[in-house]
Design a protein around this motif. Structure first.
Motif, PDB file in Angstrom:
ATOM      1  N   GLY A  15       0.770  -1.230   0.000  1.00 16.66           N
ATOM      2  CA  GLY A  15       0.000   0.000   0.000  1.00 16.66           C
ATOM      3  C   GLY A  15       0.805   1.285   0.000  1.00 16.66           C
ATOM      4  O   GLY A  15       0.231   2.362  -0.077  1.00 16.66           O
ATOM      5  N   MET A  16       2.125   1.200   0.089  1.00 19.35           N
ATOM      6  CA  MET A  16       2.939   2.411   0.036  1.00 19.35           C
ATOM      7  C   MET A  16       3.092   2.839  -1.422  1.00 19.35           C
ATOM      8  O   MET A  16       3.396   2.013  -2.276  1.00 19.35           O
ATOM      9  CB  MET A  16       4.329   2.184   0.635  1.00 19.35           C
ATOM     10  CG  MET A  16       4.347   1.953   2.119  1.00 19.35           C
ATOM     11  SD  MET A  16       6.016   2.024   2.831  1.00 19.35           S
ATOM     12  CE  MET A  16       6.898   0.771   1.913  1.00 19.35           C
ATOM     13  N   THR A  17       2.892   4.134  -1.683  1.00 18.53           N
ATOM     14  CA  THR A  17       2.970   4.614  -3.062  1.00 18.53           C
ATOM     15  C   THR A  17       3.917   5.791  -3.253  1.00 18.53           C
ATOM     16  O   THR A  17       4.190   6.169  -4.390  1.00 18.53           O
ATOM     17  CB  THR A  17       1.578   5.031  -3.564  1.00 18.53           C
ATOM     18  OG1 THR A  17       1.067   6.059  -2.699  1.00 18.53           O
ATOM     19  CG2 THR A  17       0.622   3.846  -3.579  1.00 18.53           C
ATOM     20  N   CYS A  18       4.390   6.415  -2.147  1.00 17.30           N
ATOM     21  CA  CYS A  18       5.214   7.614  -2.296  1.00 17.30           C
ATOM     22  C   CYS A  18       6.069   7.854  -1.066  1.00 17.30           C
ATOM     23  O   CYS A  18       5.973   7.119  -0.073  1.00 17.30           O
ATOM     24  CB  CYS A  18       4.334   8.833  -2.545  1.00 17.30           C
ATOM     25  SG  CYS A  18       3.273   9.257  -1.131  1.00 17.30           S
ATOM     26  N   GLY A  19       6.875   8.891  -1.137  1.00 12.77           N
ATOM     27  CA  GLY A  19       7.727   9.254  -0.015  1.00 12.77           C
ATOM     28  C   GLY A  19       6.943   9.638   1.222  1.00 12.77           C
ATOM     29  O   GLY A  19       7.401   9.422   2.350  1.00 12.77           O
ATOM     30  N   GLY A  20       5.752  10.201   1.019  1.00 13.00           N
ATOM     31  CA  GLY A  20       4.902  10.526   2.162  1.00 13.00           C
ATOM     32  C   GLY A  20       4.496   9.278   2.933  1.00 13.00           C
ATOM     33  O   GLY A  20       4.428   9.293   4.163  1.00 13.00           O
ATOM     34  N   CYS A  21       4.248   8.197   2.213  1.00 15.54           N
ATOM     35  CA  CYS A  21       3.913   6.918   2.852  1.00 15.54           C
ATOM     36  C   CYS A  21       5.094   6.428   3.692  1.00 15.54           C
ATOM     37  O   CYS A  21       4.916   5.940   4.810  1.00 15.54           O
ATOM     38  CB  CYS A  21       3.567   5.864   1.806  1.00 15.54           C
ATOM     39  SG  CYS A  21       2.091   6.200   0.846  1.00 15.54           S
ATOM     40  N   VAL A  22       6.292   6.551   3.137  1.00 11.06           N
ATOM     41  CA  VAL A  22       7.503   6.143   3.852  1.00 11.06           C
ATOM     42  C   VAL A  22       7.621   6.929   5.147  1.00 11.06           C
ATOM     43  O   VAL A  22       7.867   6.360   6.213  1.00 11.06           O
ATOM     44  CB  VAL A  22       8.754   6.326   2.968  1.00 11.06           C
ATOM     45  CG1 VAL A  22      10.024   6.125   3.775  1.00 11.06           C
ATOM     46  CG2 VAL A  22       8.706   5.380   1.775  1.00 11.06           C
ATOM     47  N   ASN A  23       7.422   8.248   5.076  1.00 12.83           N
ATOM     48  CA  ASN A  23       7.523   9.089   6.269  1.00 12.83           C
ATOM     49  C   ASN A  23       6.457   8.741   7.299  1.00 12.83           C
ATOM     50  O   ASN A  23       6.752   8.651   8.497  1.00 12.83           O
ATOM     51  CB  ASN A  23       7.413  10.565   5.883  1.00 12.83           C
ATOM     52  CG  ASN A  23       8.613  11.039   5.107  1.00 12.83           C
ATOM     53  OD1 ASN A  23       9.701  10.490   5.209  1.00 12.83           O
ATOM     54  ND2 ASN A  23       8.413  12.074   4.310  1.00 12.83           N
ATOM     55  N   MET A  24       5.224   8.532   6.849  1.00 12.57           N
ATOM     56  CA  MET A  24       4.135   8.210   7.768  1.00 12.57           C
ATOM     57  C   MET A  24       4.390   6.888   8.477  1.00 12.57           C
ATOM     58  O   MET A  24       4.226   6.773   9.695  1.00 12.57           O
ATOM     59  CB  MET A  24       2.803   8.153   7.028  1.00 12.57           C
ATOM     60  CG  MET A  24       1.616   7.944   7.956  1.00 12.57           C
ATOM     61  SD  MET A  24       0.037   7.868   7.102  1.00 12.57           S
ATOM     62  CE  MET A  24       0.000   9.468   6.323  1.00 12.57           C
ATOM     63  N   LEU A  25       4.817   5.876   7.717  1.00 14.17           N
ATOM     64  CA  LEU A  25       5.076   4.569   8.304  1.00 14.17           C
ATOM     65  C   LEU A  25       6.265   4.624   9.253  1.00 14.17           C
ATOM     66  O   LEU A  25       6.233   4.024  10.331  1.00 14.17           O
ATOM     67  CB  LEU A  25       5.303   3.523   7.211  1.00 14.17           C
ATOM     68  CG  LEU A  25       5.467   2.092   7.699  1.00 14.17           C
ATOM     69  CD1 LEU A  25       4.276   1.651   8.539  1.00 14.17           C
ATOM     70  CD2 LEU A  25       5.672   1.167   6.527  1.00 14.17           C
ATOM     71  N   THR A  26       7.297   5.357   8.868  1.00 16.74           N
ATOM     72  CA  THR A  26       8.463   5.506   9.744  1.00 16.74           C
ATOM     73  C   THR A  26       8.049   6.127  11.075  1.00 16.74           C
ATOM     74  O   THR A  26       8.430   5.629  12.146  1.00 16.74           O
ATOM     75  CB  THR A  26       9.548   6.362   9.063  1.00 16.74           C
ATOM     76  OG1 THR A  26       9.952   5.718   7.853  1.00 16.74           O
ATOM     77  CG2 THR A  26      10.754   6.542   9.962  1.00 16.74           C
ATOM     78  N   ARG A  27       7.271   7.194  11.029  1.00 15.81           N
ATOM     79  CA  ARG A  27       6.818   7.856  12.265  1.00 15.81           C
ATOM     80  C   ARG A  27       5.981   6.916  13.126  1.00 15.81           C
ATOM     81  O   ARG A  27       6.096   6.902  14.353  1.00 15.81           O
ATOM     82  CB  ARG A  27       6.036   9.121  11.943  1.00 15.81           C
ATOM     83  CG  ARG A  27       6.902  10.271  11.508  1.00 15.81           C
ATOM     84  CD  ARG A  27       6.137  11.590  11.496  1.00 15.81           C
ATOM     85  NE  ARG A  27       4.905  11.556  10.723  1.00 15.81           N
ATOM     86  CZ  ARG A  27       4.815  11.860   9.429  1.00 15.81           C
ATOM     87  NH1 ARG A  27       5.892  12.209   8.750  1.00 15.81           N
ATOM     88  NH2 ARG A  27       3.650  11.804   8.813  1.00 15.81           N
ATOM     89  N   ALA A  28       5.125   6.128  12.498  1.00 17.06           N
ATOM     90  CA  ALA A  28       4.269   5.204  13.248  1.00 17.06           C
ATOM     91  C   ALA A  28       5.093   4.151  13.973  1.00 17.06           C
ATOM     92  O   ALA A  28       4.799   3.800  15.122  1.00 17.06           O
ATOM     93  CB  ALA A  28       3.265   4.536  12.307  1.00 17.06           C
ATOM     94  N   LEU A  29       6.134   3.651  13.326  1.00 19.11           N
ATOM     95  CA  LEU A  29       6.953   2.604  13.934  1.00 19.11           C
ATOM     96  C   LEU A  29       7.903   3.160  14.989  1.00 19.11           C
ATOM     97  O   LEU A  29       8.103   2.546  16.042  1.00 19.11           O
ATOM     98  CB  LEU A  29       7.722   1.839  12.856  1.00 19.11           C
ATOM     99  CG  LEU A  29       6.850   0.963  11.954  1.00 19.11           C
ATOM    100  CD1 LEU A  29       7.622   0.501  10.732  1.00 19.11           C
ATOM    101  CD2 LEU A  29       6.294  -0.222  12.726  1.00 19.11           C
ATOM    102  N   VAL A  30       8.474   4.331  14.741  1.00 23.46           N
ATOM    103  CA  VAL A  30       9.405   4.945  15.694  1.00 23.46           C
ATOM    104  C   VAL A  30       8.686   5.290  17.002  1.00 23.46           C
ATOM    105  O   VAL A  30       9.302   5.290  18.072  1.00 23.46           O
ATOM    106  CB  VAL A  30      10.061   6.198  15.067  1.00 23.46           C
ATOM    107  CG1 VAL A  30      10.757   7.057  16.093  1.00 23.46           C
ATOM    108  CG2 VAL A  30      11.046   5.778  13.992  1.00 23.46           C
ATOM    109  N   ALA A  31       7.393   5.553  16.935  1.00 24.47           N
ATOM    110  CA  ALA A  31       6.629   5.950  18.119  1.00 24.47           C
ATOM    111  C   ALA A  31       6.403   4.805  19.111  1.00 24.47           C
ATOM    112  O   ALA A  31       5.991   5.044  20.239  1.00 24.47           O
ATOM    113  CB  ALA A  31       5.280   6.524  17.686  1.00 24.47           C
ATOM    114  N   ILE A  32       6.694   3.584  18.715  1.00 21.90           N
ATOM    115  CA  ILE A  32       6.459   2.422  19.579  1.00 21.90           C
ATOM    116  C   ILE A  32       7.591   2.314  20.598  1.00 21.90           C
ATOM    117  O   ILE A  32       8.777   2.364  20.241  1.00 21.90           O
ATOM    118  CB  ILE A  32       6.385   1.129  18.748  1.00 21.90           C
ATOM    119  CG1 ILE A  32       5.247   1.212  17.741  1.00 21.90           C
ATOM    120  CG2 ILE A  32       6.240  -0.093  19.648  1.00 21.90           C
ATOM    121  CD1 ILE A  32       5.246   0.084  16.740  1.00 21.90           C
ATOM    122  N   ASP A  33       7.230   2.159  21.880  1.00 20.69           N
ATOM    123  CA  ASP A  33       8.232   1.943  22.923  1.00 20.69           C
ATOM    124  C   ASP A  33       9.051   0.703  22.592  1.00 20.69           C
ATOM    125  O   ASP A  33       8.489  -0.337  22.244  1.00 20.69           O
ATOM    126  CB  ASP A  33       7.571   1.734  24.291  1.00 20.69           C
ATOM    127  CG  ASP A  33       7.184   3.040  24.958  1.00 20.69           C
ATOM    128  OD1 ASP A  33       7.668   4.098  24.517  1.00 20.69           O
ATOM    129  OD2 ASP A  33       6.406   2.985  25.926  1.00 20.69           O
TER     130      ASP A  33
END
Length: 88
Positions: A15-33
């Motif tokens: 479902g990733m289609t662009c650099g914005g997707c990469v940034n959103m997914l990165t932020r979601a994963l980094v936020a996990i303790d």
């Protein structure tokens, strides 16, 4: 921090289609303790996550991917998975 509890999980993301997707997914994963490092590749359609198993798990990582709006490709249900040599 004990290095014995650090693990790497490679998630095949759909479902990733662009650099914005990469940034959103990165932020979601980094936020996990317990997540120490995240590398998301649009070209490879994968996220590589270094995490501490004392604080999180692969299931929590996958949940974060889904909550961010993306899917996880399972190698066993991949359409390219073919059984060869079966004659019955």
């Amino acid at each position: 921090m004990q290095t014995e509890t650090l693990h790497t999980e490679i998630l095949q993301v759909t479902g990733m289609t662009c650099g914005g997707c990469v940034n959103m997914l990165t932020r979601a994963l980094v936020a996990i303790d317990g997540v120490h490092d995240v590398q998301v590749s649009l070209a490879l359609a994968e996220a590589t996550v270094l995490y501490d198993e004392q604080f999180t798990s692969p299931d929590k990582l996958k949940l974060a991917v889904h909550q961010a709006g993306y899917g996880i490709k399972d190698a066993m249900t991949d359409d390219n998975f073919k059984v060869r040599g079966c004659c019955c």
